[in-house]
Design a protein around this motif. Sequence first.
Motif, PDB file in Angstrom:
ATOM      1  N   LEU A 178       4.544   5.328  -5.679  1.00 24.83           N
ATOM      2  CA  LEU A 178       4.628   5.231  -7.138  1.00 24.83           C
ATOM      3  C   LEU A 178       3.475   5.974  -7.820  1.00 24.83           C
ATOM      4  O   LEU A 178       3.668   6.611  -8.860  1.00 24.83           O
ATOM      5  CB  LEU A 178       4.651   3.768  -7.581  1.00 24.83           C
ATOM      6  CG  LEU A 178       5.890   2.962  -7.210  1.00 24.83           C
ATOM      7  CD1 LEU A 178       5.735   1.505  -7.644  1.00 24.83           C
ATOM      8  CD2 LEU A 178       7.140   3.567  -7.795  1.00 24.83           C
ATOM      9  N   GLY A 179       2.289   5.892  -7.228  1.00 25.44           N
ATOM     10  CA  GLY A 179       1.145   6.604  -7.792  1.00 25.44           C
ATOM     11  C   GLY A 179       1.320   8.108  -7.712  1.00 25.44           C
ATOM     12  O   GLY A 179       0.974   8.836  -8.649  1.00 25.44           O
ATOM     13  N   GLY A 180       1.859   8.598  -6.611  1.00 27.29           N
ATOM     14  CA  GLY A 180       2.136  10.030  -6.480  1.00 27.29           C
ATOM     15  C   GLY A 180       3.183  10.490  -7.479  1.00 27.29           C
ATOM     16  O   GLY A 180       3.030  11.545  -8.111  1.00 27.29           O
ATOM     17  N   ALA A 181       4.232   9.695  -7.642  1.00 23.88           N
ATOM     18  CA  ALA A 181       5.268  10.044  -8.623  1.00 23.88           C
ATOM     19  C   ALA A 181       4.690  10.035 -10.037  1.00 23.88           C
ATOM     20  O   ALA A 181       4.993  10.924 -10.851  1.00 23.88           O
ATOM     21  CB  ALA A 181       6.437   9.069  -8.516  1.00 23.88           C
TER      22      ALA A 181
ATOM     23  N   ILE B  90      -0.762   1.329 -13.302  1.00 21.43           N
ATOM     24  CA  ILE B  90       0.687   1.232 -13.504  1.00 21.43           C
ATOM     25  C   ILE B  90       1.393   1.210 -12.151  1.00 21.43           C
ATOM     26  O   ILE B  90       2.288   0.396 -11.907  1.00 21.43           O
ATOM     27  CB  ILE B  90       1.193   2.397 -14.372  1.00 21.43           C
ATOM     28  CG1 ILE B  90       0.601   2.312 -15.775  1.00 21.43           C
ATOM     29  CG2 ILE B  90       2.717   2.423 -14.425  1.00 21.43           C
ATOM     30  CD1 ILE B  90       0.864   3.528 -16.634  1.00 21.43           C
ATOM     31  N   ALA B  91       0.989   2.095 -11.254  1.00 24.48           N
ATOM     32  CA  ALA B  91       1.593   2.158  -9.919  1.00 24.48           C
ATOM     33  C   ALA B  91       1.269   0.907  -9.111  1.00 24.48           C
ATOM     34  O   ALA B  91       2.142   0.355  -8.418  1.00 24.48           O
ATOM     35  CB  ALA B  91       1.109   3.405  -9.184  1.00 24.48           C
ATOM     36  N   ILE B  92       0.028   0.442  -9.210  1.00 26.96           N
ATOM     37  CA  ILE B  92      -0.372  -0.758  -8.470  1.00 26.96           C
ATOM     38  C   ILE B  92       0.425  -1.967  -8.961  1.00 26.96           C
ATOM     39  O   ILE B  92       0.963  -2.744  -8.163  1.00 26.96           O
ATOM     40  CB  ILE B  92      -1.883  -1.005  -8.614  1.00 26.96           C
ATOM     41  CG1 ILE B  92      -2.683   0.142  -7.975  1.00 26.96           C
ATOM     42  CG2 ILE B  92      -2.284  -2.344  -8.008  1.00 26.96           C
ATOM     43  CD1 ILE B  92      -4.157   0.140  -8.320  1.00 26.96           C
ATOM     44  N   ALA B  93       0.512  -2.123 -10.285  1.00 24.79           N
ATOM     45  CA  ALA B  93       1.232  -3.268 -10.846  1.00 24.79           C
ATOM     46  C   ALA B  93       2.720  -3.208 -10.506  1.00 24.79           C
ATOM     47  O   ALA B  93       3.316  -4.225 -10.142  1.00 24.79           O
ATOM     48  CB  ALA B  93       1.032  -3.311 -12.364  1.00 24.79           C
TER      49      ALA B  93
ATOM     50  N   PHE C 199       4.437  13.195 -12.536  1.00 26.33           N
ATOM     51  CA  PHE C 199       5.013  13.100 -13.877  1.00 26.33           C
ATOM     52  C   PHE C 199       3.986  13.476 -14.947  1.00 26.33           C
ATOM     53  O   PHE C 199       4.293  14.188 -15.901  1.00 26.33           O
ATOM     54  CB  PHE C 199       5.547  11.690 -14.126  1.00 26.33           C
ATOM     55  CG  PHE C 199       6.071  11.480 -15.514  1.00 26.33           C
ATOM     56  CD1 PHE C 199       7.256  12.076 -15.921  1.00 26.33           C
ATOM     57  CD2 PHE C 199       5.376  10.689 -16.412  1.00 26.33           C
ATOM     58  CE1 PHE C 199       7.741  11.890 -17.213  1.00 26.33           C
ATOM     59  CE2 PHE C 199       5.856  10.498 -17.699  1.00 26.33           C
ATOM     60  CZ  PHE C 199       7.044  11.102 -18.101  1.00 26.33           C
ATOM     61  N   LEU C 200       2.745  13.019 -14.766  1.00 24.94           N
ATOM     62  CA  LEU C 200       1.705  13.303 -15.757  1.00 24.94           C
ATOM     63  C   LEU C 200       1.228  14.751 -15.704  1.00 24.94           C
ATOM     64  O   LEU C 200       0.623  15.231 -16.666  1.00 24.94           O
ATOM     65  CB  LEU C 200       0.531  12.346 -15.582  1.00 24.94           C
ATOM     66  CG  LEU C 200       0.834  10.885 -15.915  1.00 24.94           C
ATOM     67  CD1 LEU C 200      -0.359  10.003 -15.603  1.00 24.94           C
ATOM     68  CD2 LEU C 200       1.272  10.719 -17.354  1.00 24.94           C
ATOM     69  N   LEU C 201       1.493  15.434 -14.614  1.00 26.10           N
ATOM     70  CA  LEU C 201       1.144  16.855 -14.531  1.00 26.10           C
ATOM     71  C   LEU C 201       2.143  17.734 -15.284  1.00 26.10           C
ATOM     72  O   LEU C 201       1.814  18.850 -15.676  1.00 26.10           O
ATOM     73  CB  LEU C 201       1.066  17.311 -13.077  1.00 26.10           C
ATOM     74  CG  LEU C 201      -0.183  16.884 -12.319  1.00 26.10           C
ATOM     75  CD1 LEU C 201      -0.058  17.255 -10.851  1.00 26.10           C
ATOM     76  CD2 LEU C 201      -1.421  17.505 -12.932  1.00 26.10           C
ATOM     77  N   MET C 202       3.349  17.221 -15.473  1.00 28.78           N
ATOM     78  CA  MET C 202       4.356  17.972 -16.215  1.00 28.78           C
ATOM     79  C   MET C 202       4.071  17.840 -17.713  1.00 28.78           C
ATOM     80  O   MET C 202       3.574  16.796 -18.160  1.00 28.78           O
ATOM     81  CB  MET C 202       5.760  17.454 -15.895  1.00 28.78           C
ATOM     82  CG  MET C 202       6.154  17.654 -14.448  1.00 28.78           C
ATOM     83  SD  MET C 202       7.858  17.187 -14.092  1.00 28.78           S
ATOM     84  CE  MET C 202       7.899  15.481 -14.539  1.00 28.78           C
TER      85      MET C 202
ATOM     86  N   LEU D 222       0.823  -1.209   0.000  1.00 28.00           N
ATOM     87  CA  LEU D 222       0.000   0.000   0.000  1.00 28.00           C
ATOM     88  C   LEU D 222       0.860   1.262   0.000  1.00 28.00           C
ATOM     89  O   LEU D 222       0.564   2.226  -0.721  1.00 28.00           O
ATOM     90  CB  LEU D 222      -0.963  -0.013   1.186  1.00 28.00           C
ATOM     91  CG  LEU D 222      -1.998  -1.141   1.171  1.00 28.00           C
ATOM     92  CD1 LEU D 222      -2.823  -1.110   2.443  1.00 28.00           C
ATOM     93  CD2 LEU D 222      -2.880  -1.071  -0.062  1.00 28.00           C
ATOM     94  N   MET D 223       1.927   1.259   0.790  1.00 25.66           N
ATOM     95  CA  MET D 223       2.801   2.442   0.836  1.00 25.66           C
ATOM     96  C   MET D 223       3.537   2.638  -0.486  1.00 25.66           C
ATOM     97  O   MET D 223       3.616   3.754  -0.998  1.00 25.66           O
ATOM     98  CB  MET D 223       3.784   2.323   1.997  1.00 25.66           C
ATOM     99  CG  MET D 223       3.112   2.489   3.343  1.00 25.66           C
ATOM    100  SD  MET D 223       4.231   2.321   4.726  1.00 25.66           S
ATOM    101  CE  MET D 223       5.346   3.653   4.437  1.00 25.66           C
TER     102      MET D 223
END
Length: 167
Positions: A108-111, A151-154, A115-118, A102-103
């Motif tokens: 990874l989801g935050g990163a 992607i982050a979960i996997a 990344f997608l905001l840039m 979970l952590m």
Amino acid sequence: MAAQLQFAALIGFAGLMTTAAFEDLRRLMIPNQVTIALCLLWPLYIMAQPSMAVVLGGIGCALIVFIAGALLFSRGYLGGGDVKLLSVATLWAGPGATPALLMLTGVLGGALALFLLMPPGAYIATLARAKLGPGGDSPGQPLENPVPYGIAIAGAAVIVVFVPHFQ
């Protein structure tokens, strides 16, 4: 024999998680067949270390994650495929590695979201969806800045499940 089954299950797990991540990037959807296949593959993985505490603990943790995820889904914070994928990843991780899963998923989801905001990240995601095509059903309401959280979960699931086998 049990170790060979576990190794085959791990290879299948990695392949299915890669498929889930790819499909989430491509269509912003995780196919139900992927999560069902992961659930069906899990008994082969767990047969190498048959412990009722691990089995029941994994099922219990997956159920708790699913219930919490369903609440987040009902509020619009997570997609249904993400909830199902995270639940089955928790099943594979087991009770001992669920907090790490979970952590790491959150990190990874935050990163990924940053990344997608840039502009380069948004461009890459848009280009990938345009080149790979929607390929079937697409989500009903498009988001302004969709994050393929699968992607982050996997990624987190593969790391958490594989690392103990290399120690």
